[in-house]
Design a protein around this motif. Sequence first.
Motif, PDB file in Angstrom:
ATOM      1  N   ASP A  46     -17.616   3.101 -34.714  1.00 39.93           N
ATOM      2  CA  ASP A  46     -16.323   3.771 -34.868  1.00 39.93           C
ATOM      3  C   ASP A  46     -16.449   5.293 -34.868  1.00 39.93           C
ATOM      4  OD1 ASP A  46     -17.660   3.930 -37.235  1.00 39.93           O
ATOM      5  OD2 ASP A  46     -15.941   3.405 -38.510  1.00 39.93           O
ATOM      6  N   GLY A  47     -17.512   5.814 -34.231  1.00 36.05           N
ATOM      7  CA  GLY A  47     -17.665   7.276 -34.167  1.00 36.05           C
ATOM      8  C   GLY A  47     -19.113   7.692 -34.173  1.00 36.05           C
ATOM      9  N   TYR A  48     -19.505   8.390 -35.252  1.00 38.61           N
ATOM     10  CA  TYR A  48     -20.860   8.942 -35.321  1.00 38.61           C
ATOM     11  C   TYR A  48     -21.370   8.897 -36.753  1.00 38.61           C
ATOM     12  CZ  TYR A  48     -19.504  10.879 -30.807  1.00 38.61           C
ATOM     13  OH  TYR A  48     -19.060  11.021 -29.516  1.00 38.61           O
ATOM     14  N   GLU A  49     -22.691   8.726 -36.872  1.00 34.10           N
ATOM     15  CA  GLU A  49     -23.383   8.893 -38.134  1.00 34.10           C
ATOM     16  C   GLU A  49     -24.165  10.197 -38.065  1.00 34.10           C
ATOM     17  OE1 GLU A  49     -23.275   7.049 -40.908  1.00 34.10           O
ATOM     18  OE2 GLU A  49     -21.849   5.636 -39.997  1.00 34.10           O
ATOM     19  N   VAL A  50     -23.976  11.047 -39.045  1.00 34.89           N
ATOM     20  CA  VAL A  50     -24.626  12.352 -39.061  1.00 34.89           C
ATOM     21  C   VAL A  50     -25.525  12.426 -40.279  1.00 34.89           C
ATOM     22  CG1 VAL A  50     -24.280  14.852 -39.160  1.00 34.89           C
ATOM     23  CG2 VAL A  50     -22.664  13.419 -37.885  1.00 34.89           C
ATOM     24  N   THR A  51     -26.817  12.663 -40.057  1.00 30.12           N
ATOM     25  CA  THR A  51     -27.749  12.804 -41.169  1.00 30.12           C
ATOM     26  C   THR A  51     -28.027  14.281 -41.412  1.00 30.12           C
ATOM     27  OG1 THR A  51     -29.640  12.588 -39.672  1.00 30.12           O
ATOM     28  CG2 THR A  51     -28.850  10.596 -40.739  1.00 30.12           C
ATOM     29  N   THR A  52     -28.199  14.632 -42.669  1.00 31.64           N
ATOM     30  CA  THR A  52     -28.493  16.009 -43.045  1.00 31.64           C
ATOM     31  C   THR A  52     -29.721  16.027 -43.950  1.00 31.64           C
ATOM     32  OG1 THR A  52     -27.269  16.168 -45.139  1.00 31.64           O
ATOM     33  CG2 THR A  52     -25.996  16.402 -43.103  1.00 31.64           C
ATOM     34  N   SER A  53     -30.121  17.215 -44.347  1.00 36.28           N
ATOM     35  CA  SER A  53     -31.268  17.367 -45.231  1.00 36.28           C
ATOM     36  C   SER A  53     -31.007  16.777 -46.611  1.00 36.28           C
ATOM     37  CB  SER A  53     -31.616  18.852 -45.358  1.00 36.28           C
ATOM     38  OG  SER A  53     -30.470  19.603 -45.751  1.00 36.28           O
ATOM     39  N   LYS A  54     -29.737  16.470 -46.915  1.00 29.76           N
ATOM     40  CA  LYS A  54     -29.408  15.979 -48.257  1.00 29.76           C
ATOM     41  C   LYS A  54     -28.674  14.645 -48.279  1.00 29.76           C
ATOM     42  CE  LYS A  54     -29.242  20.535 -50.457  1.00 29.76           C
ATOM     43  NZ  LYS A  54     -28.431  21.501 -51.228  1.00 29.76           N
ATOM     44  N   GLY A  55     -28.402  14.058 -47.105  1.00 32.71           N
ATOM     45  CA  GLY A  55     -27.664  12.808 -47.107  1.00 32.71           C
ATOM     46  C   GLY A  55     -27.141  12.471 -45.733  1.00 32.71           C
ATOM     47  N   SER A  56     -26.097  11.662 -45.692  1.00 36.40           N
ATOM     48  CA  SER A  56     -25.517  11.266 -44.411  1.00 36.40           C
ATOM     49  C   SER A  56     -23.998  11.192 -44.532  1.00 36.40           C
ATOM     50  CB  SER A  56     -26.082   9.923 -43.949  1.00 36.40           C
ATOM     51  OG  SER A  56     -25.746   8.899 -44.864  1.00 36.40           O
ATOM     52  N   TYR A  57     -23.341  11.323 -43.371  1.00 37.33           N
ATOM     53  CA  TYR A  57     -21.879  11.308 -43.285  1.00 37.33           C
ATOM     54  C   TYR A  57     -21.488  10.510 -42.052  1.00 37.33           C
ATOM     55  CZ  TYR A  57     -22.342  15.334 -46.409  1.00 37.33           C
ATOM     56  OH  TYR A  57     -22.671  16.160 -47.443  1.00 37.33           O
ATOM     57  N   SER A  58     -20.276  10.021 -42.048  1.00 35.53           N
ATOM     58  CA  SER A  58     -19.750   9.339 -40.870  1.00 35.53           C
ATOM     59  C   SER A  58     -18.447  10.017 -40.453  1.00 35.53           C
ATOM     60  CB  SER A  58     -19.514   7.855 -41.150  1.00 35.53           C
ATOM     61  OG  SER A  58     -18.520   7.688 -42.158  1.00 35.53           O
ATOM     62  N   CYS A  59     -18.129   9.913 -39.176  1.00 33.95           N
ATOM     63  CA  CYS A  59     -16.913  10.573 -38.674  1.00 33.95           C
ATOM     64  C   CYS A  59     -16.485   9.927 -37.366  1.00 33.95           C
ATOM     65  CB  CYS A  59     -17.163  12.059 -38.465  1.00 33.95           C
ATOM     66  SG  CYS A  59     -18.481  12.420 -37.296  1.00 33.95           S
TER      67      CYS A  59
END
Length: 485
Positions: free
Chosen positions: A263-276
């Motif tokens: 349903d979009g994208y998973e974005v990982t960062t240095s501190k966690g992850s987000y979806s959008c």
Amino acid sequence: MHYDVLLIGSGFGSLTAAALLSKRGLKVGVLEQAKYPGGSATSYKRKGYWFETGATTLVGLDEHMPLRYLLEETGIQLPGLRKLEVPMQVYLPNGTIVTRYQHLEQWIAEAERIFGKQSQREFWDYCYRISKQVWQVSLQQRSFPFSTASDLLQAARAFRPGQLMLIPGAFKTMEDLLRHYNLHDNKLFIDFVNEQLLITAQSYMQEVNVLFGATALCYTLYSNYYLDGGLINLVQPVIDYCKNNGATIHYGQEVTGILPSADGYEVTTSKGSYSCRFIVSGIPLNNTIALYKDEKLHNRLQKYIFPSEQLNGAFTMSLVLKKQARNILHHQLHLPDGLPVINSKSIFISFSHDADNSRAPEGEQVASISTHIPDPAGTYIHQKEKIEQAIVAALAEADLVLPQQIISCQSATPGAWQFWTKRAYGAVGGYPQYRHIKPWQMKDARLDHKGAYLCGDTVYPGQGIVGVCLSGIIAAEKLIRDQRL
């Protein structure tokens, strides 16, 4: 945490897009690796002093210009604006001082005084006319560069006959234009033009096409402003507007990967992850492409990637000075023999305003200095002190800064710029202009033609804050139109 739109980086292109998307009621998140917003168009605090990170001049509030469009669309107000009566002075190698007046007639008179009367009026009349048309058409044709049938349809609807006058300028360089006006043998003028182009279009007259070159040369002919407190006070009102519309800004979140999902994208960062659902990357294309693990996308975008050899870095200095009354804040010094180690032929210095006591204590002021370095990844600087001493000596010779006025000084190389900003190679100013790349061949705002978009100075290069603002406007509009939001 799930968002409608995630923006990578909080440079001014990203923030422009975030403001326009949050205005539409979308749930917006911004991921910023640093502790301050604004990217290369902001300020940072060190030992109680506020220095500019990159950009030091503010242009774009005149009619038909992107920053004015953004402020009118959102109602954002910029406090502490001071219009500069004289945008800049340029110190030529022969010791002559050129005052870059804003008023066209006043500037032409100055150019004729310095460089001779031959063709100066005709050259600058033409450049100014082209620059005004470029900005007007840029806002009219917000689907440019085209990459879908929808773009072409929008372009047809926005077409005006006057837009055709710009087409020849895409096929001619600024060197061609100088030849046309018989100015190609005026060495003093050629050197002036080249060093002015370097700080605005990131390249020289042999490469810069007339559309970008004329626009770049004429930025002093528009209203130039100083912001009390530094450019952080351009960025903060936009941040506040986004937050008031429900947006969230996450600091210290360096993005490490982007993965398409159902349903979009998973974005990982240095501190966690987000979806959008959608992504807008405001970081350079070189950095953006490294976040994707999609080989097909890599191959498709590779032709748009510039290696370090085609980019510029910068050697920068931040000074704390004893305050001195200054009528003009921005100066470019041309150096006939170049700087030691890096051989740069000019330096640019910007002072804080006399009446602005928010960046330094009473009786003091700050100044930002920069000079270009080609191929930043291939230029490792071992002798910073030599460069610093040469710059201080040049400033003293021009009577701009005397050694006894300097309270403190810190300098940075492209390596330091890369460390703090994470920009690939420590490159500055976006992609330079190259004549083999026509405007319609530049990277479109769409990254994968699904839900990922791009803005920033590698999409609309050069032209400073006003250019990246335009890139954010275009990215937001294409996202809204593509997704029918």
